[in-house]
Design a protein around this motif. Sequence first.
Motif, PDB file in Angstrom:
ATOM      1  N   VAL A 204      34.317 -17.615  21.701  1.00 25.54           N
ATOM      2  CA  VAL A 204      35.399 -16.679  22.005  1.00 25.54           C
ATOM      3  C   VAL A 204      35.662 -15.796  20.786  1.00 25.54           C
ATOM      4  N   GLY A 205      35.846 -14.520  21.038  1.00 22.13           N
ATOM      5  CA  GLY A 205      36.093 -13.588  19.952  1.00 22.13           C
ATOM      6  C   GLY A 205      34.852 -12.901  19.426  1.00 22.13           C
ATOM      7  N   THR A 206      33.681 -13.300  19.924  1.00 26.54           N
ATOM      8  CA  THR A 206      32.432 -12.636  19.560  1.00 26.54           C
ATOM      9  C   THR A 206      31.966 -11.789  20.739  1.00 26.54           C
ATOM     10  N   LYS A 207      30.922 -10.986  20.533  1.00 31.14           N
ATOM     11  CA  LYS A 207      30.382 -10.161  21.619  1.00 31.14           C
ATOM     12  C   LYS A 207      29.370 -10.919  22.468  1.00 31.14           C
ATOM     13  N   SER A 208      29.007 -12.119  22.047  1.00 32.52           N
ATOM     14  CA  SER A 208      27.934 -12.849  22.704  1.00 32.52           C
ATOM     15  C   SER A 208      28.359 -13.402  24.059  1.00 32.52           C
ATOM     16  N   ARG A 209      27.422 -13.371  24.998  1.00 33.08           N
ATOM     17  CA  ARG A 209      27.607 -13.986  26.310  1.00 33.08           C
ATOM     18  C   ARG A 209      26.653 -15.175  26.412  1.00 33.08           C
TER      19      ARG A 209
END
Length: 309
Positions: A133-138
Motif C-alpha cells: 500500500v502506498g506504492t504504484k505496484s499492483r
Amino acid sequence: MKDYATVEPDAAMESNLRSLVRLSITEDLRDAVDWTTVCLIDPNRRGGCQIVPRKSGVCAGLAVLPWIIEEFDADLNVQIHSTDGEQLEPKKAIASIEGNVRDLLTAERTILNVLSRLCGIATLTKSYVDAIVGTKSRLYDTRKTTPGWRLIEKYAVRCGGGQNHRSGLYDGFLIKDNHLALAGDANGPMAASAAAERALAWRDSTVDRMHAPSIVEIEVDSLEQFRDVLPVGPDIILLDNFRLEDLREAVAYRDQAGSPVELEASGNVKIDTIAAIAATGVDRISSGALTHQATSLDLGFDWFDTNAS
C-alpha cells in the motif's frame, strides 16, 4: 490492458466449479450413498448449521455456495451473511444452511473444502496487498494453480485485492527463456528483441486475429537483455529475479526513455520481500505463492436444530 480486478464470478468459473463439485461427489459417493448418515439419521430430520471461521481472514467463495448446493441436488436453503472480499471475524457466521440433515451431512466436507481453500488464498493475497500500500505496484498471481481450480483460485486472489495474470496459454503472449532458447538455431538462442517483434507482428496480423491475445509480455533476466528489448515496445517486460538495484535501474532507464512499457518484477517474491520490491517503482509484481503457498482458512459447521419434523 484488460482489468481483471473484479470479484464477480462468471460463466466459465461456474462451469469449472460445478465440474469440481461433481468430481467431489463422485469421490465421496461413487455409485453408493453416505452409509453412516443413512444408518444413523432419520430421512425426515430437519436441521441447520452456520458456517463459521475459527480464525480471522478474508471471505472468498460465498458467491459460489449456491452452485455447490445445486450440484448435490440437496433439500437445503442457503442464507449468505457476508460478502466475498470482506474481512472475516472469528466465530461470526458467514452463511447459514437449513434443510434435510442427511443432505447437509453429505455435502458438509465439499462445502468446507471449497470455501476454506478460497478464503485461505484471499487471506494470503490480502497480506501481500497490504504490504505494498502506498506504492504504484499492483499484485498479480501466476499460472501456478491447482489443476482444475485455476479460475476459482484466481477469483479468490481478486477477493483478496490482487489481480490476475493471464488465465492460460490462450489469452496472452508470455515469452520466457525456454522459448528464446528453443526458437533459436545452431548458433544460439533467439534474441529477446527479435522474439518480441515476432509476437507483436503475429498479434497485429489478420491471421486468426479474432482469437489472438492482446497482451505481449517478455521475460528478461539481465539489464542488457532489458535494454535490448525495451525499444521494441512490448506491453510488459518481466524482470525475472532481478536484484533490487537492478530493478531500480530498469525503472529509471524506462522512465528516461519515456516508454509506456510496464515493468513486472517476479522471483523471490515473499511477504518479507515484496515491500522492498514495490519500492523500486515497478508497475507490477507477480507471485506464485498466492496460490501454491496458501493455507486453507479454518472454517467449521456450527449446528442447530430447527425443531421441524
